[in-house]
Every structure is written in structure tokens, then in C-alpha cells.
Design a protein around this motif. Structure first.
Motif, short mmCIF file in Angstrom:
data_model
loop_
_atom_site.label_atom_id
_atom_site.label_comp_id
_atom_site.label_asym_id
_atom_site.label_seq_id
_atom_site.Cartn_x
_atom_site.Cartn_y
_atom_site.Cartn_z
N ARG A 17 0.79 -1.23 0.00
CA ARG A 17 0.00 0.00 0.00
C ARG A 17 0.83 1.29 0.00
NH1 ARG A 17 -4.25 0.82 4.48
NH2 ARG A 17 -4.10 -1.42 4.47
N THR A 36 1.34 1.99 -7.73
CA THR A 36 0.02 1.56 -7.30
C THR A 36 -0.53 0.47 -8.22
OG1 THR A 36 -1.05 3.28 -8.59
CG2 THR A 36 -0.55 3.79 -6.28
N TRP A 58 -4.24 -0.73 -6.97
CA TRP A 58 -4.87 -0.36 -5.70
C TRP A 58 -4.70 1.14 -5.49
CZ3 TRP A 58 -0.44 -3.12 -6.38
CH2 TRP A 58 0.74 -2.54 -5.92
N GLU A 59 -5.62 1.71 -4.75
CA GLU A 59 -5.53 3.12 -4.36
C GLU A 59 -6.28 3.33 -3.06
OE1 GLU A 59 -9.11 5.08 -7.00
OE2 GLU A 59 -7.14 4.88 -7.92
#
Length: 151
Positions: free
Chosen positions: A38, A43, A111-112
């Protein structure tokens, strides 16, 4: 030790109240793997099919076709993570030989972090009872209408 930490690619913190909300082992495994990634500068990551299956904890003799892997492991995991965690994830197959019927050779995982308003809605859901959570996530909740007034 400092040099090892300085070069590390993995940093993250798993939120236990999110982790305990998951109902599938695949969601938990994907969430743990993404928590490690994360805080990276990137990303998105491209992962081979074998590595992705290992990440999810799917043994080599289970869910052997992409259709089964997607419907029983990937889709439910992504749905739960997007509904119950502090980030949004997407998993797209990388195909060789055509976008619709080509052989899956890997996965593009992105992912963000969620915006504060979205995270507040997730926290409100996490504080609610688990009863009816799947229906709320899917948007299939039935609501009881007020009784009609007698004529």
C-alpha cells in the motif's frame, strides 16, 4: 538492519477490524498482500498466474480454469476488499492471444487509497452488524414499506 529496511519494498499495517470483517479466505489473503504494498510509490503490479494463485492461497489442483478462479476467488475477494477496507483494488487478467478468449498469463493488480468520505462510510458499515452485510454490499437489501393507512 537499517540498510535492509531502507531497501525494503514492503511496508504496511493490517487493520484487525477490517481483517475480521472478511468472510472469504481469499479476501483476507489478498488484503494482507496489498497491505504490504500500500505505501509503495507504485500503485499497480503485474503478477504471474502462479504467483497470484500463491498469493491467494489457491492450491495448484483447485480452481484450475480462469472462469472458476475468477468466480470463486478473485471476484468475491475484490468485492469484499472494495466494500470493507480503506483502499480500492482492481484485478484484470492479462491475456495472450486475444482479449476475450486468449490464455491468461498474468494479472494486473491495482490499488488506491479511499477518500476520507468513502472510508467513513466503510467504518460505518464495519460498526454495523454482519447480518445482512452481503446484501448491503451487493445493493440487494429489501426495505419494509410503511403500512398503508386504512380507507
Amino acid at each position: 538492519m537499517r540498510e535492509i529496511l531502507r531497501k525494503s519494498e514492503y511496508w504496511g499495517r493490517i487493520k484487525p477490524y477490517v481483517m475480521f470483517a472478511f468472510t472469504t479466505k481469499y479476501a483476507l489473503a489478498l488484503y494482507e498482500a496489498l497491505c504490504l504494498r500500500r505505501n509503495l510509490a507504485r500503485t499497480e503490479e503485474i503478477i504471474s498466474v502462479e504467483d497470484f494463485r500463491e498469493m491467494l492461497g489457491v492450491s495448484i489442483d483447485k480452481l484450475t480454469t480462469y472462469k472458476n478462479l475468477n468466480s470463486w476467488a478473485i471476484s468475491p475477494a475484490v468485492e469484499e476488499i472494495n466494500a470493507l477496507s480503506d483502499f480500492t483494488v482492481r484485478v484484470e487478467p492479462i491475456r495472450q492471444g486475444g482479449q476475450q478468449r486468449g490464455m491468461v498469463t498474468g494479472f494486473r493488480v491495482g490499488w488506491e487509497m479511499k477518500e476520507p468520505e468513502e472510508w467513513e462510510r466503510v467504518l460505518a458499515e464495519l460498526m454495523r452488524s454482519k447480518v445482512g452485510r452481503k446484501a448491503r454490499i451487493k445493493g440487494t437489501v429489501e426495505r419494509v414499506a410503511a403500512p398503508l393507512a386504512p380507507n
